[in-house]
Write a protein that holds these residues in place. Sequence first.
Motif, PDB file in Angstrom:
ATOM      1  N   HIS A 285       1.227  -1.167  -0.202  1.00  0.00           N
ATOM      2  CA  HIS A 285       0.137   0.086  -0.087  1.00  0.00           C
ATOM      3  C   HIS A 285       1.095   1.574   0.136  1.00  0.00           C
ATOM      4  O   HIS A 285       0.094   1.969  -0.964  1.00  0.00           O
ATOM      5  N   TYR A 316      -6.289  -7.203  -0.664  1.00  0.00           N
ATOM      6  CA  TYR A 316      -6.114  -5.656  -0.759  1.00  0.00           C
ATOM      7  C   TYR A 316      -6.993  -4.840  -0.365  1.00  0.00           C
ATOM      8  O   TYR A 316      -7.178  -3.766   0.018  1.00  0.00           O
ATOM      9  N   PHE A 320      -7.724  -2.411   2.594  1.00  0.00           N
ATOM     10  CA  PHE A 320      -8.180  -0.607   2.643  1.00  0.00           C
ATOM     11  C   PHE A 320      -9.129   0.258   1.537  1.00  0.00           C
ATOM     12  O   PHE A 320      -9.519   0.936   1.355  1.00  0.00           O
ATOM     13  N   THR A 327      -5.743   2.513  -5.834  1.00  0.00           N
ATOM     14  CA  THR A 327      -4.300   3.062  -4.874  1.00  0.00           C
ATOM     15  C   THR A 327      -3.548   3.818  -6.074  1.00  0.00           C
ATOM     16  O   THR A 327      -3.193   4.776  -5.701  1.00  0.00           O
TER      17      THR A 327
END
Length: 338
Positions: A285, A316, A320, A327
Amino acid sequence: MAPIAETPLAGHTRFATTELDEARERVAQVFCPHRLDIVGRDRLDARHHHLPGARLSLNYIQYGAKTSINPGCLERFFLVQIPVEGSAAIANGDQRYHSTPRAAAVLNPHEPTDMIWDTGCRQVLVQIERRALEDHLSALLGGTVREPIRFEGAFDIAQGPGAAFRSLVNHMVGEADAGRPSIAPDGAAAGLMARQVESALLSGLLEAHAHNYRRFLHRRQPAVAPHYVRRAEEYIDATLDQPIALEDIALAAGVSARALQIGFRRFRNTTPMAFLRDRRLRQAHRDLSAGDEDATVTQIAVRWGFTHLGRFSVQYREAFGCTPRETLHNAVDSPFGR
């Protein structure tokens, strides 16, 4: 409740303007790219005051006019919005409510946000780095936070723990206005108390406002983890970018694999390999959020030991609230970086 200045953080002014494009661009430099529009015919009178810390920042923003603000997902930070005057309509994910001087807004970064600030709305904002709050909660719980922290509804700051949180924010703003800022970007410039002040604010928010982990904070904390669990964690953190098997971790910890699994389950409410995966997800991340135009999701996933890209994407997103590609795309498209 401690009073606050008519124009908070006046000694930390970033800009004052009547130009919409300038206001949008300058605010985005601290927060994130967003859409900003005037609703109606009111005259824009925008100001932004900003005091950065190590894990959070204090801000004062006004627009004068009624404004529509659409940042989408904030991604890397939580945002506590405390109206000094006026109100705002908040849409954060599926939540809809109004913020006022008695009810603040806490914006979840993994859910899209739309807002309308009424004419004359003036707000103090606390920007909190998402990873910092997750790490702080993990330390309080004695285990890794896997699901995104999700705050629920308007934040009552008129009474009880919410009022105490508001008073702490007002005190920090007041100290800054008196030339004694209690936070600084690296923490050191404000002295040894800076990190403690930030930690008090993070704990205050987690204690005072409703969220999906709140009930766990009031449970009896487990005993301190034994040395072999902490040795295993240190070994994992030191070798995240290397192939690691359960037997390697157990050997470094000085116990059998079975004893290590029992210890992690009892004192961390997880397994050694799940702990390793979560640590690697955090590193992935971080790299995806760096905004490197030459980076790819595959390169970053493989760098941190994720060879099954489909499984990596699912894990992931669970951690998140968005996909790795989202992202990376958002970070690369941002003209201001992190």
